[in-house]
Design a protein around this motif. Structure first.
Motif, short mmCIF file in Angstrom:
data_model
loop_
_atom_site.label_atom_id
_atom_site.label_comp_id
_atom_site.label_asym_id
_atom_site.label_seq_id
_atom_site.Cartn_x
_atom_site.Cartn_y
_atom_site.Cartn_z
N TYR A 108 0.40 -1.55 -0.08
CA TYR A 108 0.05 0.01 0.13
C TYR A 108 0.50 0.92 0.64
N TYR A 109 0.34 2.19 -0.36
CA TYR A 109 1.44 3.07 -0.73
C TYR A 109 -0.11 4.63 -0.13
N ILE A 110 0.98 5.87 -0.98
CA ILE A 110 -0.51 6.69 -0.02
C ILE A 110 0.63 8.59 -0.13
N LEU A 111 -0.17 9.47 -0.38
CA LEU A 111 0.93 10.71 -0.28
C LEU A 111 0.33 11.47 1.11
N PRO A 112 0.97 12.14 1.42
CA PRO A 112 0.83 12.61 3.55
C PRO A 112 -0.85 13.65 3.13
N SER A 113 -0.71 14.05 1.26
CA SER A 113 -1.39 14.56 1.39
C SER A 113 -3.24 14.25 0.77
N ASP A 114 -3.19 13.08 1.32
CA ASP A 114 -4.20 12.23 0.64
C ASP A 114 -4.53 11.51 2.28
N PHE A 115 -4.26 11.88 2.87
CA PHE A 115 -3.77 10.67 4.60
C PHE A 115 -5.30 11.24 5.04
N ALA A 116 -6.15 10.64 5.36
CA ALA A 116 -7.47 11.09 5.94
C ALA A 116 -7.30 11.39 7.26
N ASP A 157 -0.50 -7.52 5.59
CA ASP A 157 -0.71 -9.34 5.80
C ASP A 157 -2.18 -9.40 4.46
N GLY A 158 -1.96 -9.60 3.68
CA GLY A 158 -3.05 -9.69 2.64
C GLY A 158 -3.94 -10.80 3.53
N GLU A 159 -4.07 -11.26 4.30
CA GLU A 159 -5.64 -11.73 5.60
C GLU A 159 -5.51 -11.36 6.48
N ASP A 160 -5.51 -10.26 6.96
CA ASP A 160 -4.79 -9.76 8.14
C ASP A 160 -6.38 -7.87 7.41
N SER A 161 -7.48 -8.14 9.13
CA SER A 161 -8.51 -7.38 8.97
C SER A 161 -7.24 -5.78 8.93
N VAL A 162 -6.34 -5.40 9.12
CA VAL A 162 -5.93 -4.44 9.90
C VAL A 162 -5.95 -3.80 8.41
N LYS A 163 -5.75 -4.31 7.39
CA LYS A 163 -5.36 -3.51 6.02
C LYS A 163 -7.12 -2.85 5.53
N GLU A 164 -7.54 -3.66 6.45
CA GLU A 164 -9.40 -2.50 5.89
C GLU A 164 -8.75 -0.68 6.89
N MET A 165 -8.42 -1.07 7.68
CA MET A 165 -7.91 0.34 8.59
C MET A 165 -6.99 0.93 7.50
N TYR A 166 -5.65 0.54 7.04
CA TYR A 166 -6.15 1.61 5.52
C TYR A 166 -6.48 2.08 4.60
N LYS A 167 -6.71 1.12 4.08
CA LYS A 167 -7.80 1.64 2.83
C LYS A 167 -8.93 2.59 3.46
N ASN A 168 -9.13 2.81 4.55
CA ASN A 168 -10.34 3.64 5.64
C ASN A 168 -9.72 5.45 4.82
N GLN A 169 -8.03 4.43 5.63
CA GLN A 169 -7.42 6.31 5.89
C GLN A 169 -6.51 6.38 4.33
N ASN A 170 -7.19 5.97 3.22
CA ASN A 170 -6.75 6.46 1.74
C ASN A 170 -5.73 6.33 0.62
N TYR A 171 -5.00 4.88 2.08
CA TYR A 171 -4.03 4.35 1.20
C TYR A 171 -4.44 3.52 -0.12
N ARG A 172 -3.57 3.62 -1.04
CA ARG A 172 -4.15 2.97 -2.35
C ARG A 172 -3.24 1.40 -2.32
N TYR A 173 -3.77 0.58 -3.12
CA TYR A 173 -3.15 -0.65 -2.80
C TYR A 173 -2.41 -0.97 -4.24
N GLY A 174 -1.03 -1.40 -4.42
CA GLY A 174 -0.13 -1.12 -5.36
C GLY A 174 0.12 -3.14 -5.89
N GLY A 175 -0.81 -4.20 -4.64
CA GLY A 175 -0.08 -5.28 -5.84
C GLY A 175 -0.18 -6.23 -4.50
#
Length: 246
Positions: free
Chosen positions: A96-104, A219-237
């Motif tokens: 996951y990646y994000i520009l700081p200006s895009d962070f929620a 971790d692709g099977e860990d629910s914590v990744k949902e936090m990152y999505k909600n914070q506007n991180y972008r999926y990168g692979g």
């Protein structure tokens, strides 16, 4: 990209299809002692790689084999069957990646304070880290302590502690690259989770490095990744991995 992710360890062997990374100072760190495939191996190559790493690790008193496969490529069915039949656990990591200006951006919580680790609070940081790492094992925690001390002495790492009402609540490493900052080892004590501590730690990093891209692996099977999505991180692979502990 995963190529921007920091891996602890030194590449000690390479051929046409593997790179072997070894962390002599922390033999219990699975993420620092592994084989990275450079291309999809044949079944014979996979078997040979497993035996090679198993033999090497046995000589060093290590009890695991870890394999990393290619970015954004699934493990072929034949190889997956071999791994599962031979006791490997197969999982995957997501980038996951994000520009700081895009962070929620999160509102300031006056119960939470984030500090850089300095000479003054390093002992407290190490105590917190030992408490967290001891959940794996005391030997792992002792080896990890040496790594934390080593990281403290370099400019590549910015170590942070979070306090909730004055009590140590969480920690994270920011690994500083030329164009990126990687969030690594973000851990919140169970009693302080879901109170915004993780978000405040991340906000500190965003404010500290406004001109860099912030990256992380989840971790692709860990629910914590949902936090990152909600914070506007972008999926990168994604990247598949296989681990066996003997």
């Amino acid at each position: 990209m995963f190529s921007d992710i920091f891996y602890r360890g030194k590449m000690i062997f390479e051929n046409q299809f593997i790179k072997h990374y070894h962390t002599a100072e922390m033999l219990l760190l699975y993420d620092g002692n592994f084989i990275q495939f450079k291309r999809v191996p044949t079944l014979i190559e996979l078997v040979e790689s497993v035996q090679y790493l198993r033999d090497f690790h046995q000589q060093n008193g290590q009890d695991h084999v870890k394999l990393l496969f290619l970015e954004n490529e699934k493990i072929p069915v034949e190889l997956e069957q071999y791994l599962r039949n031979n006791g490997f656990n197969i999982g995957f990591q997501e980038f996951y990646y994000i520009l700081p200006s895009d962070f929620a951006k999160v509102d300031k919580n006056h119960s939470i304070m984030v500090d850089k680790v300095t000479d003054e609070n390093l002992p407290q940081f190490l105590k917190l880290a030992y408490e967290i790492d001891s959940e794996i094992s005391s030997d792992f925690a002792r080896q990890k302590r040496d790594i934390h001390v080593k990281n403290f002495g370099t400019q590549k790492f910015m170590q942070l502690m979070a306090y909730y009402d004055g009590n140590p609540a969480g920690m994270v490493d920011a690994i500083i690259g030329k164009e990126t900052v990687e969030i690594d080892g973000l851990v919140i004590l169970p009693s302080y989770r879901r109170r915004g501590v993780a978000s405040q730690l991340q906000q500190f990093i965003m404010d500290e490095f406004p001109d860099k891209q912030v990256i992380l692996v989840a971790d692709g099977e860990d629910s914590v990744k949902e936090m990152y999505k909600n914070q506007n991180y972008r999926y990168g692979g994604f990247k598949f991995e296989a681990l066996k502990v003997y």
